[in-house]
Design an enzyme around this catalytic site. Sequence first.
Site, PDB file in Angstrom:
ATOM      1  N   GLY A  47     111.859 -95.815-158.788  1.00 26.46           N
ATOM      2  CA  GLY A  47     111.431 -96.841-159.474  1.00 26.46           C
ATOM      3  C   GLY A  47     110.943 -97.650-158.732  1.00 26.46           C
ATOM      4  O   GLY A  47     110.965 -97.920-157.268  1.00 26.46           O
ATOM      5  N   GLN A  52     106.562-105.260-155.493  1.00 21.81           N
ATOM      6  CA  GLN A  52     106.718-104.502-154.426  1.00 21.81           C
ATOM      7  C   GLN A  52     105.629-103.808-153.552  1.00 21.81           C
ATOM      8  O   GLN A  52     105.681-103.644-152.427  1.00 21.81           O
ATOM      9  CB  GLN A  52     107.784-103.344-154.590  1.00 21.81           C
ATOM     10  CG  GLN A  52     109.116-103.577-154.974  1.00 21.81           C
ATOM     11  CD  GLN A  52     109.956-102.652-155.020  1.00 21.81           C
ATOM     12  OE1 GLN A  52     110.277-102.111-156.355  1.00 21.81           O
ATOM     13  NE2 GLN A  52     110.907-102.308-154.278  1.00 21.81           N
ATOM     14  N   CYS A 102     116.702 -99.910-152.208  1.00 17.46           N
ATOM     15  CA  CYS A 102     115.446-100.433-152.730  1.00 17.46           C
ATOM     16  C   CYS A 102     114.504-100.297-151.522  1.00 17.46           C
ATOM     17  O   CYS A 102     114.762-100.278-150.424  1.00 17.46           O
ATOM     18  CB  CYS A 102     115.665-102.005-152.873  1.00 17.46           C
ATOM     19  SG  CYS A 102     114.219-102.805-153.295  1.00 17.46           S
ATOM     20  N   LEU A 103     113.265 -99.819-152.141  1.00 19.78           N
ATOM     21  CA  LEU A 103     112.108 -99.336-151.020  1.00 19.78           C
ATOM     22  C   LEU A 103     111.711-100.801-150.264  1.00 19.78           C
ATOM     23  O   LEU A 103     111.162-100.402-149.216  1.00 19.78           O
ATOM     24  CB  LEU A 103     110.870 -98.875-151.833  1.00 19.78           C
ATOM     25  CG  LEU A 103     111.109 -97.413-152.614  1.00 19.78           C
ATOM     26  CD1 LEU A 103     110.002 -97.023-153.260  1.00 19.78           C
ATOM     27  CD2 LEU A 103     111.520 -96.457-151.506  1.00 19.78           C
ATOM     28  N   HIS A 144     117.547-102.988-162.395  1.00 20.35           N
ATOM     29  CA  HIS A 144     116.830-103.385-160.990  1.00 20.35           C
ATOM     30  C   HIS A 144     115.343-103.708-160.925  1.00 20.35           C
ATOM     31  O   HIS A 144     114.929-104.633-160.073  1.00 20.35           O
ATOM     32  CB  HIS A 144     117.120-102.078-159.971  1.00 20.35           C
ATOM     33  CG  HIS A 144     116.867-102.171-158.677  1.00 20.35           C
ATOM     34  ND1 HIS A 144     117.700-101.936-157.491  1.00 20.35           N
ATOM     35  CD2 HIS A 144     115.482-101.995-158.087  1.00 20.35           C
ATOM     36  CE1 HIS A 144     116.881-102.096-156.411  1.00 20.35           C
ATOM     37  NE2 HIS A 144     115.823-102.227-156.887  1.00 20.35           N
ATOM     38  N   GLU A 145     114.507-102.879-161.608  1.00 21.93           N
ATOM     39  CA  GLU A 145     113.108-103.124-161.578  1.00 21.93           C
ATOM     40  C   GLU A 145     112.727-104.485-162.164  1.00 21.93           C
ATOM     41  O   GLU A 145     111.682-104.887-161.884  1.00 21.93           O
ATOM     42  CB  GLU A 145     112.392-101.914-162.011  1.00 21.93           C
ATOM     43  CG  GLU A 145     112.435-100.566-161.411  1.00 21.93           C
ATOM     44  CD  GLU A 145     112.571-100.609-159.975  1.00 21.93           C
ATOM     45  OE1 GLU A 145     111.591-101.346-159.608  1.00 21.93           O
ATOM     46  OE2 GLU A 145     113.218 -99.758-159.198  1.00 21.93           O
ATOM     47  N   HIS A 148     113.006-107.318-160.079  1.00 18.81           N
ATOM     48  CA  HIS A 148     111.961-107.658-159.355  1.00 18.81           C
ATOM     49  C   HIS A 148     110.859-108.269-159.878  1.00 18.81           C
ATOM     50  O   HIS A 148     110.223-109.277-159.040  1.00 18.81           O
ATOM     51  CB  HIS A 148     111.340-106.131-158.922  1.00 18.81           C
ATOM     52  CG  HIS A 148     111.973-105.393-157.845  1.00 18.81           C
ATOM     53  ND1 HIS A 148     112.052-105.793-156.421  1.00 18.81           N
ATOM     54  CD2 HIS A 148     112.384-104.251-157.560  1.00 18.81           C
ATOM     55  CE1 HIS A 148     112.803-105.168-155.817  1.00 18.81           C
ATOM     56  NE2 HIS A 148     113.025-103.920-156.356  1.00 18.81           N
TER      57      HIS A 148
HETATM   58 NI    NI Z   1     113.780-102.148-155.524  1.00 17.15          NI
END
Ligand code: NI
Length: 189
Positions: A47, A52, A102-103, A144-145, A148
């Site tokens: 995701g 991000q 998380c990236l 989660h997304e 963000h």
């Molecule tokens: Ni994330």
Amino acid sequence: MTLLKIARMGHPVLLRRADDIADPTAADIRRLAQDMVETMRDAEGVGLAAPQIHVSRRIIVFFAPEGRAEDEGPHGASPLTALINPVYQPLSPEKALGWEGCLSIPGLTGAVPRFRHIGYRGWTPDGQLIEREATGFHARVVQHEIDHLDGILYTMRMNDLSLLSFTEELKHRMRGDDDADEAEGDAPP
Ligand code: NI
């Protein structure tokens, strides 16, 4: 296609509410979605949200593969999806604790409470309205997304910071256990 640079925790773009997108079918939005998919795949995530990659607009890309430990029922998996102006609501008050990465927080994994069963909707770059139910890992990724887009990182949802760990340490402890699902990070061993 272009690989985009990923913002890491501490960058203010991750902490603000992202802007609504007036026209989901605009050419620049389609291009953005394609670049986000490419960037997500390159980083081996499942995701990615536009903040991000330093773009404060309301678009996410994700998929939920079949066979994850948290899968429950018929809504546990999702094909690769790009969603514009997405929203969700819980369909039950019940929450579950599950591992997320998380990236934007590389190297760490934490256990995060999330709603088990949600409904969500949003627009695709083709102008199609998508409305789905999601459970388990699928529901976790979507929550989660969308978080963000509201400036919320998974660590801010944790209620027990003793369950925040370096991913490598967690892998040592969970060797042989397939329960270490992560919402964005590298696949567990
Ligand atoms: Ni994330």
